[in-house]
Write an enzyme that holds these catalytic residues in place. Structure first.
Site, PDB file in Angstrom:
ATOM      1  N   HIS A   1       0.851  -1.191   0.000  1.00 27.00           N
ATOM      2  CA  HIS A   1       0.000   0.000   0.000  1.00 27.00           C
ATOM      3  C   HIS A   1       0.885   1.238   0.000  1.00 27.00           C
ATOM      4  O   HIS A   1       1.958   1.263   0.607  1.00 27.00           O
ATOM      5  CB  HIS A   1      -0.962  -0.006   1.192  1.00 27.00           C
ATOM      6  CG  HIS A   1      -0.334   0.213   2.530  1.00 27.00           C
ATOM      7  ND1 HIS A   1      -0.154   1.459   3.083  1.00 27.00           N
ATOM      8  CD2 HIS A   1       0.159  -0.671   3.451  1.00 27.00           C
ATOM      9  CE1 HIS A   1       0.412   1.346   4.277  1.00 27.00           C
ATOM     10  NE2 HIS A   1       0.620   0.061   4.523  1.00 27.00           N
TER      11      HIS A   1
ATOM     12  N   ASP B   1       6.425   2.076   6.049  1.00 27.86           N
ATOM     13  CA  ASP B   1       5.009   1.676   6.026  1.00 27.86           C
ATOM     14  C   ASP B   1       4.246   2.562   5.047  1.00 27.86           C
ATOM     15  O   ASP B   1       3.646   3.556   5.452  1.00 27.86           O
ATOM     16  CB  ASP B   1       4.410   1.798   7.427  1.00 27.86           C
ATOM     17  CG  ASP B   1       2.997   1.257   7.502  1.00 27.86           C
ATOM     18  OD1 ASP B   1       2.643   0.410   6.667  1.00 27.86           O
ATOM     19  OD2 ASP B   1       2.261   1.695   8.394  1.00 27.86           O
TER      20      ASP B   1
ATOM     21  N   GLU C   1      -4.909   1.397   2.767  1.00 27.82           N
ATOM     22  CA  GLU C   1      -4.718   0.385   3.821  1.00 27.82           C
ATOM     23  C   GLU C   1      -4.790   1.006   5.194  1.00 27.82           C
ATOM     24  O   GLU C   1      -5.334   0.406   6.128  1.00 27.82           O
ATOM     25  CB  GLU C   1      -3.370  -0.314   3.628  1.00 27.82           C
ATOM     26  CG  GLU C   1      -3.160  -1.543   4.505  1.00 27.82           C
ATOM     27  CD  GLU C   1      -2.564  -1.231   5.885  1.00 27.82           C
ATOM     28  OE1 GLU C   1      -2.542  -2.124   6.742  1.00 27.82           O
ATOM     29  OE2 GLU C   1      -2.111  -0.081   6.092  1.00 27.82           O
ATOM     30  N   GLU C   2      -4.235   2.193   5.348  1.00 28.19           N
ATOM     31  CA  GLU C   2      -4.241   2.838   6.657  1.00 28.19           C
ATOM     32  C   GLU C   2      -5.658   3.204   7.104  1.00 28.19           C
ATOM     33  O   GLU C   2      -5.894   3.450   8.282  1.00 28.19           O
ATOM     34  CB  GLU C   2      -3.357   4.091   6.638  1.00 28.19           C
ATOM     35  CG  GLU C   2      -1.888   3.848   6.368  1.00 28.19           C
ATOM     36  CD  GLU C   2      -1.205   3.021   7.455  1.00 28.19           C
ATOM     37  OE1 GLU C   2      -1.843   2.739   8.487  1.00 28.19           O
ATOM     38  OE2 GLU C   2      -0.038   2.655   7.265  1.00 28.19           O
TER      39      GLU C   2
ATOM     40  N   GLU D   1       4.238  -5.702   4.442  1.00 27.10           N
ATOM     41  CA  GLU D   1       3.789  -4.715   5.431  1.00 27.10           C
ATOM     42  C   GLU D   1       4.954  -4.240   6.290  1.00 27.10           C
ATOM     43  O   GLU D   1       6.098  -4.618   6.076  1.00 27.10           O
ATOM     44  CB  GLU D   1       2.685  -5.308   6.322  1.00 27.10           C
ATOM     45  CG  GLU D   1       1.301  -4.802   6.005  1.00 27.10           C
ATOM     46  CD  GLU D   1       1.140  -3.307   6.240  1.00 27.10           C
ATOM     47  OE1 GLU D   1       2.011  -2.669   6.863  1.00 27.10           O
ATOM     48  OE2 GLU D   1       0.128  -2.756   5.781  1.00 27.10           O
TER      49      GLU D   1
ATOM     50  N   HIS E   1       4.898   5.113  12.101  1.00 32.89           N
ATOM     51  CA  HIS E   1       3.797   6.078  12.031  1.00 32.89           C
ATOM     52  C   HIS E   1       4.181   7.434  12.628  1.00 32.89           C
ATOM     53  O   HIS E   1       3.365   8.077  13.286  1.00 32.89           O
ATOM     54  CB  HIS E   1       2.539   5.537  12.720  1.00 32.89           C
ATOM     55  CG  HIS E   1       1.761   4.587  11.871  1.00 32.89           C
ATOM     56  ND1 HIS E   1       0.528   4.116  12.223  1.00 32.89           N
ATOM     57  CD2 HIS E   1       2.048   4.016  10.667  1.00 32.89           C
ATOM     58  CE1 HIS E   1       0.072   3.295  11.298  1.00 32.89           C
ATOM     59  NE2 HIS E   1       0.982   3.207  10.340  1.00 32.89           N
TER      60      HIS E   1
END
Length: 926
Positions: free
Chosen positions: A223, A235, A269-270, A296, A372
């Site tokens: 993603h 990510d 995806e998030e 991932e 993140h």
């Protein structure tokens, strides 16, 4: 010095020659006679007689010579009653064990740093993949609905894919591109459970197949979207960069593929796995997908680990083990992750649950502290990480698309696999049914070994069984006492206000909790040796406590195997290797005791299971330490960390208990451990270990969320009942704002919020249903927000159905991210709605949460639900039958910032990572 011995025995002193050991000169036939090691050193352990006759003493009617013949647990009648058995010196024992642990821990870290084993094949170009990574992340954060995600990144990916298509057009493959923008809805039990609705999110699907087509497809998924305030290099931009280069490598092959591959670059995806749901449930290619690989991240860089596979379909694991050039996999990780202990999920769940296809889930797990956050940048990902990931994915895909099993996996579908790697050098995999047989064989060998010892002539009357049971009780009781003591220490640290001191200083936790746990266990065993086992030969106790460790691991092996857990291979290793080592060294131990040769070979026999277990320990700490920084305000991190350290010490010390009884003294070891604990406790109590770090080379940021919001509450008549505005602050770790207040005094407990139970989700704009994780929030008054595109929420219709429910239809027009909260009042209940599968799911304490997002040019969102009215109104509750609230979240563009947010953000220290945006909350009663 005089030694009183039974008249039937002679005792001969043997000069002490070996400086590494102390010889135990206890006559075999006089266990009730006190023999001390004073002749060796004043530091020796003193034997203290128990107050009652010890069970090793000669029984009624039994001559002392009988005990000489069987020597406690021996059936050798020819053995002489005079022996020279060796005991380790305290310093040597400590050096051996600590050196052994440090050596294995070093091997684990060395293997983790060795990203690529051998020379790259040249098929995968990590340099070109890095260029893709840097280009994708250069646009900044890419939340769903933003120009960065929906236009800039999509255009770059399409451009690169078109370049590959043009360059390989003359080859044996056909490359087809399809940009999908699906709309759909589903329910998921993640974070307590909620329903998701998405509208026109983006997928880029690329099909590579032979020119004559393919009937069976392999899916590779990544993603490119991110959370609002992170560039998302790990990510998951790096995975998309790897997939672009893998696509390039496969498309340039001169030999045609047997099957096709779909490369899915998904753009949502998030937003809790929305785009993957859109593909697998709506795209026409999805019907031909037979298996998938999902890439991932739960960290930044390092090695990508296979942490879940299946369901069933063991041929997928076999393919990875056979093809991967740099294997890194663990079935333990799979079973832990799928247990729900880790608060995370991936697209793997969507393909498994909604597509009913098996797959392999890989993720980067190192350095989750900056996952993140703004620190997840391309420069933190080593080229070696990209190379190994590319080598592995390319090799596995090449293997699978040439495999007959992909075309017809029904014959190979059933069963699970036991899989793990050994320091990334070699991967081991075998069917779970074979593992069950092996586990029971190893367990049977263990119990046979113990049964044989219990049946020896010298152990008649169940003496050995009783001794084994008592020793097991001492060990298990010691574990509980140790854990209780360490938890008390953890609670003291929490009460002193120094939680998470180990977040930046990990080894401080090892020194504090590890020293406490190790010292307590050694103290308990030393007291048992001196007070309970007074007069018993130390070598016999060493043998007994080895048997205790073997018994406990054997029982855990049987228990895990009976529960059908593939992770049972771990206790199998922890039983098989020590048992074989013990049998091989039994002669050496009987004749010389704890000699240096015996000790060295004993530790060598433990090396393989211990190094693997220490790798698993590293994985646990590598995952759970960063998670404590984002697990909310309700979970006390000291309890978690202290428990993990103690459990690790308990496991690692299991076969080291053997040595406590083979060393003549432990007082200097206990003194060293006690001093370490006291010094560390004082240092932690003095606040010398600050939890967070703003060091750009190794940041450990504190996560804090700020929403500048305006809340509006309407009554049953539709009139505004109240309205307020402020900056709503959430801390997602246990320390709350303890360290923030000195820097920003206005954020303090005087503005702490309380939950209004009569309002959906307490009356605050929760982006996700995580209020149970963070019950401590703060609300700093601020001016009203005025987004350029405010939400438009209206009730379109309200009608009573013929079956007695009330059907209400609503329309919503707002930003790309919104949250809908439904709270039926007491006596009322939702019966059906237009979301998910039509059945309202996941009632969170009387509330329902719906997560909404859309891409570009999405139409107005229309939904409806039916509610069964209460039979009679609740005089103590809110008026009406249901409360409906809608919150909006502005994650990008001009609407995401306000002057008040900018002002407060500049006040945060460098070690904090404040994530901020603008939101609104509107509540209505019906």
């Amino acid at each position: 010095m005089r030694i009183h011995a039974p008249p039937s025995l002679s005792v001969r002193f043997v000069p002490h020659c070996d400086p590494s050991v102390v010889r135990e000169k206890t006559p075999r036939c006089a266990p009730d006679v006190e023999l001390t090691e004073k002749m060796e050193s004043d530091a020796a352990v003193r034997r203290i007689k128990p107050l009652v006759t010890h069970r090793y003493a000669a029984q009624d009617g039994e001559r002392p010579s009988d005990r000489c013949e069987d020597n406690g647990y021996s059936d050798d009648p020819k053995r002489k009653p005079e022996v020279r058995l060796l005991l380790l010196r305290e310093g040597l024992a400590a050096a051996l064990l600590s050196g052994f642990v440090l050596l294995l821990w070093g091997l684990v870290h060395l293997s983790l740093q060795q990203l690529v084993i051998g020379k790259p094949s040249g098929e995968f170009n990590a340099g070109r993949a890095r260029q893709h990574l840097e280009k994708i992340t250069s646009v900044g954060p890419r939340p769903v609905g933003s120009q960065e995600n929906e236009v800039l990144t999509v255009n770059y990916l399409l451009e690169q894919i078109e370049n590959i298509r043009v360059r390989t057009a003359a080859g044996p493959h056909r490359l087809t591109v399809d940009v999908q923008r699906p709309t759909g809805s589903f329910s998921i039990d993640f974070l307590g459970g909620f329903t998701s609705f998405y509208d026109r999110v983006t997928n880029i699907a690329v099909k590579l197949e032979p020119k004559d087509g393919a009937q069976h497809l392999m899916l590779a998924n990544c993603h490119f979207d991110t959370v609002a305030n992170s560039p998302g290099a790990s990510d998951d931009a790096v995975s998309c960069a790897v997939m672009l280069e893998v696509l390039h490598a496969l498309a340039n092959q001169s030999t045609p593929l047997h099957h096709g591959v779909v490369f899915l670059f998904n753009g949502a995806e998030e937003n809790i796995l929305q785009a993957s749901h859109g593909f697998i449930t709506q795209h026409p290619w999805a019907k031909l997908v037979r298996a998938f690989i999902n890439l991932e991240a739960a960290g930044v860089g390092g090695k990508e680990v296979v942490f879940q596979t299946g369901p069933e379909n063991p041929w997928l694991v076999q393919a990875y083990v056979h093809a991967a050039k740099h294997p890194f996999a663990s079935v333990v990780g799979q079973e832990v992750f799928q247990s729900g202990v880790i608060p995370s999920d991936t697209d793997f769940r969507i393909y498994r649950d909604f597509g009913n296809i098996p797959g392999i889930d890989l993720a980067f797990i190192e350095n989750g502290f900056i996952y993140h956050t703004k620190y997840d940048t391309a420069n933190r990902i080593l080229t070696g990480s990209i190379q190994r990931a590319g080598d592995n994915i390319l090799a596995v895909l090449k293997h699978l698309v040439t495999s007959e099993k992909l075309a017809d996996s029904s014959e190979y579908r059933h069963g699970n696999m036991v899989f793990f790697d050994l320091l990334g050098v070699v991967a081991v995999a075998y069917p779970a049914r074979i593992g069950t047989i092996v586990n029971y064989m190893v367990a049977s060998a263990t119990f046979l070994y113990l049964a044989k010892k219990a049946s020896l002539p010298g152990n008649r009357g169940g003496r050995y069984v009783w001794d084994l049971a008592c020793a097991t009780g001492v060990v298990v009781l010691g574990w509980f006492v140790t854990l209780l003591l360490v938890l008390i220490v953890a609670l003291l640290i929490t009460l002193l206000g120094h939680s998470m001191f180990w977040y930046t200083h990990f080894y401080a936790a090892i020194c504090l909790y590890g020293a406490a746990a190790t010292g307590k266990m050694i103290l308990i065993q030393t007291l048992a040796k001196n007070l309970y086992y007074g007069g018993v030969r130390l070598v016999e106790l060493g043998s007994l406590y080895f048997d205790v460790s073997l018994l406990l691991w054997g029982c855990s092996l049987v228990w895990l195997t009976q529960r059908g857990l593939c992770s049972a291979y771990v206790p199998m290793l922890m039983v098989a290797f020590p048992l074989i080592t013990r049998l091989l060294l039994m002669k050496e131990f009987k004749h010389r005791g704890a000699s240096l040769k015996y000790s060295g070979l004993y530790l060598l026999g433990l090396a393989l299971p211990y190094v693997h277990f220490m790798f698993l320990i590293w994985v646990v700490f590598e995952i759970f330490t960063p998670i404590m920084g984002r697990s909310g305000t309700e979970i006390p991190p000291e309890v978690v960390m202290a428990s993990l350290v103690t459990l690790a010490i308990i496991v690692l010390s299991s076969y080291f208990l053997h040595f406590i009884y083979l060393v003549r003294s432990t007082k200097w070891i206990l003194a060293a451990l006690g001093s370490t604990f006291v010094v560390m406790f004082l240092l932690v109590s003095a606040g010398l270990f600050f939890p967070y770090s703003g060091n750009p080379n190794s940041p450990r940021p504190k996560r804090i969320f700020l929403q500048h919001t305006t809340r509006t509450f309407h009554n049953l008549q539709g009139q505004v009942e109240s309205r307020d505005s402020g900056i709503w602050i959430n801390s997602f770790d246990f320390t709350a704002v303890q360290h923030i207040t000195p820097h920003i005094p206005e954020i303090n407990d005087s503005i702490r919020t309380r939950c209004r139970e009569d309002r959906p989700f307490c009356g605050y704009p929760w982006f996700l249903p995580v209020k149970f994780l963070s019950r401590k929030n703060w609300y700093l008054p601020a001016p009203k927000v005025s987004p350029g595109s405010p939400v438009e929420f209206s009730l379109l219709s309200k009608e009573v159905t013929s079956w007695g429910t009330v059907k209400m239809t609503f329309s919503v027009n707002g930003p790309s991210h919104m949250s809908l909260y439904l709270m039926p009042h007491r006596g009322a209940s939702l019966s059906t709605w237009s979301l998910g599968d039509g059945t309202p799911q996941f009632d969170l304490n009387g509330e329902y949460f719906v997560f909404y997002s859309h891409g570009l040019n999405a139409p107005t969102w229309t939904f409806w639900f039916e509610i069964q009215p209460p039979t009679e109104p609740d005089p103590a509750g809110p008026e009406g039958m249901i409360s409906v609230a809608i919150s909006t979240h502005y994650f990008f563009g001009e609407d995401r910032r306000t002057a008040q947010l900018e002002e407060i953000l500049h006040k945060f220290p460098t070690w904090a990572f404040p994530s901020s945006w603008v939101s609104t909350y509107d509540m209505y009663r019906y």
